[in-house]
Enzyme design. Structure first.
Site, PDB file in Angstrom:
ATOM      1  CD  GLU A 113      93.112  45.959 -10.945  1.00 45.52           C
ATOM      2  OE1 GLU A 113      93.123  45.951 -12.178  1.00 45.52           O
ATOM      3  OE2 GLU A 113      94.057  46.045 -10.411  1.00 45.52           O
ATOM      4  CE  LYS A 115      91.434  49.370  -1.772  1.00 45.30           C
ATOM      5  NZ  LYS A 115      92.208  48.981  -0.505  1.00 45.30           N
ATOM      6  CG  ASP A 117      92.969  44.156   3.541  1.00 42.02           C
ATOM      7  OD1 ASP A 117      93.551  45.161   3.622  1.00 42.02           O
ATOM      8  OD2 ASP A 117      92.181  43.780   4.493  1.00 42.02           O
ATOM      9  CE1 TYR A 224      98.670  48.333  -7.194  1.00 41.72           C
ATOM     10  CE2 TYR A 224      98.083  46.244  -6.203  1.00 41.72           C
ATOM     11  CZ  TYR A 224      98.511  47.587  -5.981  1.00 41.72           C
ATOM     12  OH  TYR A 224      98.643  48.018  -4.762  1.00 41.72           O
ATOM     13  CE  LYS A 318      88.624  50.141   1.450  1.00 42.20           C
ATOM     14  NZ  LYS A 318      88.679  50.286   2.927  1.00 42.20           N
ATOM     15  CB  CYS A 412      78.179  21.208  35.553  1.00 34.67           C
ATOM     16  SG  CYS A 412      76.862  21.877  34.473  1.00 34.67           S
ATOM     17  CB  CYS A 415      73.844  20.102  37.514  1.00 34.82           C
ATOM     18  SG  CYS A 415      75.127  19.286  36.993  1.00 34.82           S
ATOM     19  CB  CYS A 431      77.751  18.543  32.678  1.00 33.19           C
ATOM     20  SG  CYS A 431      76.600  18.105  33.956  1.00 33.19           S
ATOM     21  CB  CYS A 437      72.985  18.431  34.167  1.00 31.30           C
ATOM     22  SG  CYS A 437      73.502  20.182  33.507  1.00 31.30           S
TER      23      CYS A 437
HETATM   24  S1  IVH Z   1      95.882  50.682  -7.827  1.00 29.17           S
HETATM   25  C1  IVH Z   1      96.981  54.850  -8.456  1.00 29.17           C
HETATM   26  N1  IVH Z   1      95.015  48.108  -7.823  1.00 29.17           N
HETATM   27  O1  IVH Z   1      94.747  49.763  -2.132  1.00 29.17           O
HETATM   28  C2  IVH Z   1      96.463  53.723  -8.000  1.00 29.17           C
HETATM   29  N2  IVH Z   1      95.654  49.252  -5.562  1.00 29.17           N
HETATM   30  O2  IVH Z   1      93.288  51.687  -0.706  1.00 29.17           O
HETATM   31  C3  IVH Z   1      97.183  52.747  -7.088  1.00 29.17           C
HETATM   32  N3  IVH Z   1      95.440  47.925  -3.657  1.00 29.17           N
HETATM   33  O3  IVH Z   1      97.442  51.950  -2.025  1.00 29.17           O
HETATM   34  C4  IVH Z   1      96.450  51.298  -6.559  1.00 29.17           C
HETATM   35  N4  IVH Z   1      94.694  46.016  -4.679  1.00 29.17           N
HETATM   36  O4  IVH Z   1      97.793  49.471  -2.070  1.00 29.17           O
HETATM   37  C5  IVH Z   1      95.304  49.268  -6.966  1.00 29.17           C
HETATM   38  N5  IVH Z   1      94.226  45.968  -7.654  1.00 29.17           N
HETATM   39  C6  IVH Z   1      94.715  46.928  -6.958  1.00 29.17           C
HETATM   40  C7  IVH Z   1      94.874  46.988  -5.668  1.00 29.17           C
HETATM   41  C8  IVH Z   1      95.293  48.131  -4.983  1.00 29.17           C
HETATM   42  C9  IVH Z   1      95.149  46.572  -3.413  1.00 29.17           C
HETATM   43  C10 IVH Z   1      95.896  48.848  -2.434  1.00 29.17           C
HETATM   44  C11 IVH Z   1      96.901  49.710  -2.865  1.00 29.17           C
HETATM   45  C12 IVH Z   1      96.373  51.221  -2.635  1.00 29.17           C
HETATM   46  C13 IVH Z   1      95.283  50.966  -1.638  1.00 29.17           C
HETATM   47  C14 IVH Z   1      94.293  51.898  -1.668  1.00 29.17           C
END
Ligand code: IVH
Length: 696
Positions: A113, A115, A117, A224, A318, A412, A415, A431, A437
């Site tokens: 899934e 991640k 931010d 999640y 990452k 400018c 020129c 300009c 120029c």
């Molecule tokens: S699971 C025990 N799922 O990433 C597992 N974390 O770098 C708990 N995060 O602390 C995290 N998307 O804040 C999980 N789909 C996702 C996530 C996710 C973002 C964050 C979360 C975690 C951090 C770790």
């Protein structure tokens, strides 16, 4: 370089990481980029692996987040600890993790899934009612932000169905990218420092003392994971025994979950998923910095267990960093082909998303102010995918007080002419000295050489600058008159020392092979089609499509020059603005001189006619409308023009025929009204083949 004492290095790293954590988690104002931070953590982990005596339970490798300074929010203990995730930065590391899971627990399904931010949150629901929202904090204790969490749209205050007596639900609070951009623009407008990225904006928004401020920020949440779970008198739902099942249950309770989670098995499908997700990275409403992989079976999760800070049954992949920090050393301005003066940032060269970046455009003075950057600032530099590098904004927390504001020059830099707006309200300054120029002349000449114009290999920015600097070209008018004797005066195109190549001896000062190639390429370019000649004139608003339209319609430079405004404007793909621009351009004597000198040098100023087709339509003006079976839109025009006719797009009393295809609009009616003869496609074909006589 002497090897640093590992203990001293360890101490430095711990201190540095802790300071960065305090800035990131405590102040929502990071002082380094995520990638730099990850590298520090990684170095610390490797150091501890090599020197186990240095490891201790308080090391950042063993802890999560930051307890930080007191913030005014009440501290609350999580019922179940909140963990972080270990990171993988390469597919090889993902493969190694999968192999380890396989060795320890066998082959299993993996839920993949995005991640997100954002910042993690723990939501407690008691008998289906939201009772607490707590930040992660150090994983054991977090801040009570319940009042703020309640303002998040899309987060239910009561769960549907028959929820447990107590459940902790873990998720991510985030700010959609678009909202981030709007919010930052508004902050700068009010004279406040902007946030570095959506993640910190979300964190800053959630940790407002006044929850009405939080409510004004369009935060969102995705859930999640489950923390503590006590079903009480409710019947336990067996689906919570798998990760994928948890998402089904969360969704049924009415909680937002990602629709991008997939349950997969084996490295192949997982790597495909990661590649697809990375490609979609910027099409998502929230920022993602990677993917999370989780073993699907909760029994296997328990079997694999956790370290002090992260589970062994999950890993974060990452993506390569697209955002780095660098120093904005200077802001300079560039004068372009059309005189537009564009500020750009000069930065300490930095590797971002696969290439080293030193410059990034800042577009105009308004943008510089909007971003709030000062010279000397540490700035966030991003390069999303293959796109051009962008300075996102300053890292306000890293300011030393020595930064200085930048002001847009009034003259400018090339020129010295006084810069001006083209018209009231323009964000750009220009300009006005197009004729003399040097910066504009060099850019125009380089543009003539570019692929979309005359396409002259060797004639780029460097060559153009060298020709102008050496004084062999005053402007583009003399370009096609260049001779070997001219190039002998240009250092870039002459030999530095005697040489012998392919049996030919040449002396220092002779024109180089590259110089000879430039002359040969210019000679060939004289035969380019008319539209490329038009593009090369750098007439405002006249790009490749308008140039093609003009060339197709008129067939020669003379015809374009002779056309009046109404005739020009009537050409499809031209219109009033471009027509005006073309007319105005030809009124300037030094412009006309360019065309005349190019023509005298042998540049072809009209498109060749196909002599094999009979000129059956000489003197006739024809409008085609609707879609025809055997002709494309351009094909109709070409058929008319190649037979000597004029293809027009609007019906007037000067129109001889209107060809009507399927779904024709008002032009057919207009033809009837004006008494212009209407033809169907078969009649049109007969007209093309035999002229007016053929259709009676
Ligand atoms: S699971 C025990 N799922 O990433 C597992 N974390 O770098 C708990 N995060 O602390 C995290 N998307 O804040 C999980 N789909 C996702 C996530 C996710 C973002 C964050 C979360 C975690 C951090 C770790």
């Amino acid at each position: 370089m002497p090897t640093p004492d590992p203990r001293a290095r360890h101490q430095d790293l711990v201190q540095e990481i802790e300071a960065h954590r305090a800035a990131y988690y405590g102040d929502d104002a990071p002082t380094v980029s995520d990638a730099e931070y990850d590298a520090l953590e990684r170095e610390l982990r490797e150091l501890e692996a090599q020197h186990p005596e240095l490891a201790d339970p308080d090391s950042p490798t063993q802890t999560v987040g930051s307890a930080g300074a007191p913030t005014g929010f009440a501290s609350v203990k999580h019922r179940e600890r909140m963990m972080s995730l270990d990171n993988a930065f390469t597919l090889a590391e993902i493969e190694a993790w999968l192999a380890r899971v396989g060795r320890e627990a066998g082959d299993h399904e993996i839920v993949c899934e995005p991640k997100i931010d954002g910042l993690s949150i723990s939501l407690t629901y008691e008998n289906g009612t939201l009772t607490q929202g707590i930040t992660r904090g150090d994983g054991t204790t977090g801040e009570d932000v319940t009042a703020n969490v309640r303002t998040i749209a899309g987060l239910p205050h009561t769960l549907h169905g028959t929820p447990p007596a107590v459940v902790e639900i873990r998720g991510e609070v985030f700010l959609p990218v678009e909202a981030f951009e709007q919010l930052n623009a508004a902050l700068v407008e009010e004279g406040k420092p902007p946030y570095a990225n959506p993640r910190n904006t979300a964190a800053g928004s959630l940790r407002q003392k006044d929850h009405t401020v939080t409510a004004s920020r369009p935060l969102a949440v995705t859930t999640y994971a489950l923390g503590a779970l006590d079903w009480g008198t409710a019947t336990p739902d067996p689906r919570v025994d798998t990760q994928a099942g948890i998402y089904e249950v969360l969704a049924e309770w009415g909680l937002p979950v990602s629709d991008a989670a997939r349950t997969l098995r084996g490295i192949g499908p997982i790597e495909d998923y990661l590649a697809t997700l990375e490609a979609k990275r910027h099409a998502m409403v929230y920022e993602i910095d990677g993917a999370v992989l989780k073993v699907n079976s909760r029994a296997v999760q328990r079997e694999l267990g956790s370290t002090s800070r992260a589970p062994r049954w999950a890993i974060a992949y990452k993506f390569p960093p697209e955002e780095v920090h660098t120093t904005l050393e200077d802001i300079r301005v560039d004068v372009g082909r059309t005189g537009r003066v564009t500020p750009y940032g000069v930065m300490t060269p930095t590797l971002v998303a696969g290439s080293t970046v030193t410059f990034a455009t800042l577009h105009n003075a308004h943008e510089v102010a909007r971003k709030g950057v000062l010279i000397g600032d540490t700035v966030v530099l991003r390069k999303a995918g293959d796109v051009i590098p962008e300075i996102v904004g300053p890292v306000v927390a890293a300011r030393t007080g020595k930064e200085t504001p930048w002001t847009m020059p009034t003259e400018c830099p090339s020129c010295g002419a006084t810069l001006a707006q083209q018209k009231e309200g323009d964000k750009d300054l220009r300009c006005p000295n197009a004729e003399f120029c040097p910066a504009q002349i060099v850019d125009r000449i380089a543009f003539i050489g570019s692929r979309g114009a005359f396409d002259v290999e060797v004639l780029g920015e460097r060559a153009a600058a060298a020709l102008v600097e050496a004084g062999v070209l005053a402007n583009e008018a003399g370009l096609f008159d260049l001779t070997e004797a001219d190039l002998a005066r240009v250092p870039l195109f002459t030999l530095e020392s005697d040489s012998k190549k392919d049996g030919v001896e040449r002396k220092a000062g002779d024109v180089s092979t590259n110089g000879l190639r430039l002359l040969a390429n210019l000679a060939t370019a004289k035969q380019q089609p008319l539209w490329r000649v038009i593009v090369s004139l750098s007439i405002r608003h006249v790009g490749p499509s308008a140039s093609r339209a003009l060339a197709t319609e008129f067939g020669s430079m003379d015809a374009i020059r002779a056309a009046d405004g109404a005739t020009l404007a009537a050409v499809e793909g031209v219109g009033a603005v471009i027509a005006e621009s073309v007319l105005a351009w030809f009124e300037v004597p030094w412009h006309v001189e360019i065309v005349d000198r190019w023509a005298a040098a042998g540049v072809r100023m009209e498109d060749e006619r196909d002599e094999s087709v009979e000129r059956t339509l000489e003197g006739l003006t024809i409008v085609a409308t609707g879609s025809l079976e055997n002709f494309s839109r351009d094909g109709v025009k070409e058929a008319i023009i190649s037979r000597g006719g004029k293809a027009s797009s609007s019906v007037s009393k000067n129109t001889d025929y209107v060809v009507v295809g399927a779904n024709a609009g008002s032009k057919a009616a207009k033809a009837e009204e004006l008494g212009v003869r209407v033809l169907n496609e078969a009649q049109f074909q007969a007209l093309l083949d035999g002229g007016p006589g053929a259709i009676g």
